[in-house]
Scaffold this motif. Structure first.
Motif, PDB file in Angstrom:
ATOM      1  N   GLU A  69       0.907   4.065  -2.792  1.00 63.66           N
ATOM      2  CA  GLU A  69       0.751   5.485  -2.465  1.00 63.66           C
ATOM      3  C   GLU A  69       1.810   6.323  -3.199  1.00 63.66           C
ATOM      4  O   GLU A  69       1.483   7.335  -3.829  1.00 63.66           O
ATOM      5  N   HIS A  70       3.070   5.887  -3.128  1.00 59.87           N
ATOM      6  CA  HIS A  70       4.136   6.638  -3.807  1.00 59.87           C
ATOM      7  C   HIS A  70       3.866   6.715  -5.307  1.00 59.87           C
ATOM      8  O   HIS A  70       4.017   7.770  -5.923  1.00 59.87           O
ATOM      9  N   LEU A  71       3.489   5.584  -5.890  1.00 59.46           N
ATOM     10  CA  LEU A  71       3.308   5.540  -7.348  1.00 59.46           C
ATOM     11  C   LEU A  71       2.058   6.300  -7.775  1.00 59.46           C
ATOM     12  O   LEU A  71       2.094   7.066  -8.747  1.00 59.46           O
ATOM     13  N   THR A 131      13.567  11.440   1.365  1.00 53.59           N
ATOM     14  CA  THR A 131      12.282  11.657   0.687  1.00 53.59           C
ATOM     15  C   THR A 131      11.136  10.817   1.226  1.00 53.59           C
ATOM     16  O   THR A 131       9.976  11.016   0.832  1.00 53.59           O
ATOM     17  N   CYS A 132      11.410   9.865   2.103  1.00 52.98           N
ATOM     18  CA  CYS A 132      10.349   8.979   2.605  1.00 52.98           C
ATOM     19  C   CYS A 132      10.575   8.701   4.077  1.00 52.98           C
ATOM     20  O   CYS A 132      11.703   8.525   4.520  1.00 52.98           O
ATOM     21  N   GLY A 133       9.485   8.632   4.830  1.00 53.34           N
ATOM     22  CA  GLY A 133       9.577   8.424   6.268  1.00 53.34           C
ATOM     23  C   GLY A 133       9.880   6.993   6.672  1.00 53.34           C
ATOM     24  O   GLY A 133      10.178   6.709   7.836  1.00 53.34           O
ATOM     25  N   ASN A 134       9.772   6.054   5.732  1.00 54.82           N
ATOM     26  CA  ASN A 134      10.074   4.650   6.028  1.00 54.82           C
ATOM     27  C   ASN A 134      10.504   3.992   4.720  1.00 54.82           C
ATOM     28  O   ASN A 134       9.784   3.196   4.131  1.00 54.82           O
ATOM     29  N   MET A 186       0.840  -1.202   0.000  1.00 55.95           N
ATOM     30  CA  MET A 186       0.000   0.000   0.000  1.00 55.95           C
ATOM     31  C   MET A 186       0.876   1.254   0.000  1.00 55.95           C
ATOM     32  O   MET A 186       0.576   2.236  -0.682  1.00 55.95           O
ATOM     33  N   HIS A 187       1.958   1.203   0.759  1.00 53.25           N
ATOM     34  CA  HIS A 187       2.895   2.325   0.795  1.00 53.25           C
ATOM     35  C   HIS A 187       3.488   2.568  -0.600  1.00 53.25           C
ATOM     36  O   HIS A 187       3.572   3.703  -1.076  1.00 53.25           O
ATOM     37  N   THR A 188       3.855   1.489  -1.259  1.00 56.08           N
ATOM     38  CA  THR A 188       4.387   1.597  -2.627  1.00 56.08           C
ATOM     39  C   THR A 188       3.320   2.143  -3.576  1.00 56.08           C
ATOM     40  O   THR A 188       3.600   3.017  -4.405  1.00 56.08           O
ATOM     41  N   TYR A 229      10.282   0.339   3.674  1.00 54.46           N
ATOM     42  CA  TYR A 229       8.971  -0.272   3.870  1.00 54.46           C
ATOM     43  C   TYR A 229       8.176  -0.219   2.558  1.00 54.46           C
ATOM     44  O   TYR A 229       7.223   0.541   2.411  1.00 54.46           O
ATOM     45  N   HIS A 230       8.624  -1.006   1.590  1.00 56.13           N
ATOM     46  CA  HIS A 230       8.007  -1.023   0.268  1.00 56.13           C
ATOM     47  C   HIS A 230       7.963  -2.444  -0.268  1.00 56.13           C
ATOM     48  O   HIS A 230       8.754  -3.308   0.143  1.00 56.13           O
ATOM     49  N   ASN A 231       7.041  -2.680  -1.204  1.00 54.21           N
ATOM     50  CA  ASN A 231       6.966  -3.985  -1.858  1.00 54.21           C
ATOM     51  C   ASN A 231       6.410  -3.790  -3.267  1.00 54.21           C
ATOM     52  O   ASN A 231       5.197  -3.772  -3.474  1.00 54.21           O
TER      53      ASN A 231
END
Ligand SMILES: [Zn+2]
Length: 170
Positions: A52-54, A123-126, A48-50, A129-131
């Motif tokens: 969000e970025h995309l 640029t990112c807080g974590n 979900m984090h990934t 934490y990506h997939n």
């Protein structure tokens, strides 16, 4: 406190799709529901984090739309994403159908990406934490759903808490 009669959505029958979650003066909040709440697996937070970025990158770069994008971010329940659009002279209204077309375009772009933007400690807080592979899986599945089995009408449910306050998942 007065009891407010409010209608909120019935998550027990909510299907993946795109819904108007809120309409405020000049702003429309969309519920981009990726997976079926409480019935299907939720999107892993790393994916979900990934997403969000995309998604944020795509929406904020898309010509004719980028000026009107206020916010892109995941729901705490991990079953979808919120996108807030503002109305403008170019877009006096935003509909679920418009968002459907944009989101399909966005998801088709996401599945082609081999890198996640903005994944440095600056640029990112974590940033670990990506997939991306799992983000591709959900993007592809959600894209199929928006193309072939589109839902955009909420089933409403009245929810008033014991203390009279209304509850909304947004
Ligand atoms: Zn991040």
């Amino acid at each position: 406190m007065e009891v407010i009669t409010s209608f909120t959505i019935d998550h027990s029958v909510l299907k993946p799709g795109i819904y108007v979650s809120r309409e405020d003066e000049g702003f429309i909040t969309f519920d981009l529901r990726i997976t079926e709440p409480n019935k299907e697996p939720w999107v892993d937070p790393t994916a979900m984090h990934t997403l969000e970025h995309l998604m944020a990158t795509w929406f904020r770069n898309r010509e004719t739309v980028k000026e009107d994008v206020v916010y892109v971010g995941p729901m705490g329940c991990m079953t979808g994403m919120y996108v807030i659009m503002k109305t403008s002279a170019l877009h006096p209204q935003w509909t679920a159908q418009q968002m459907r077309e944009l989101t399909i375009e966005c998801l088709q772009w996401i599945v082609q990406q081999q890198e996640v933007p903005a994944t440095t400690p600056e640029t990112c807080g974590n940033c670990l934490y990506h997939n991306l592979p799992l983000a591709h899986y959900w993007a592809s599945l959600y894209c199929d759903r928006l193309c072939n089995d589109f839902h955009s009408e909420y089933t409403k449910l009245e929810v008033i808490l014991d203390n009279g306050m209304r509850f909304q998942d947004a």
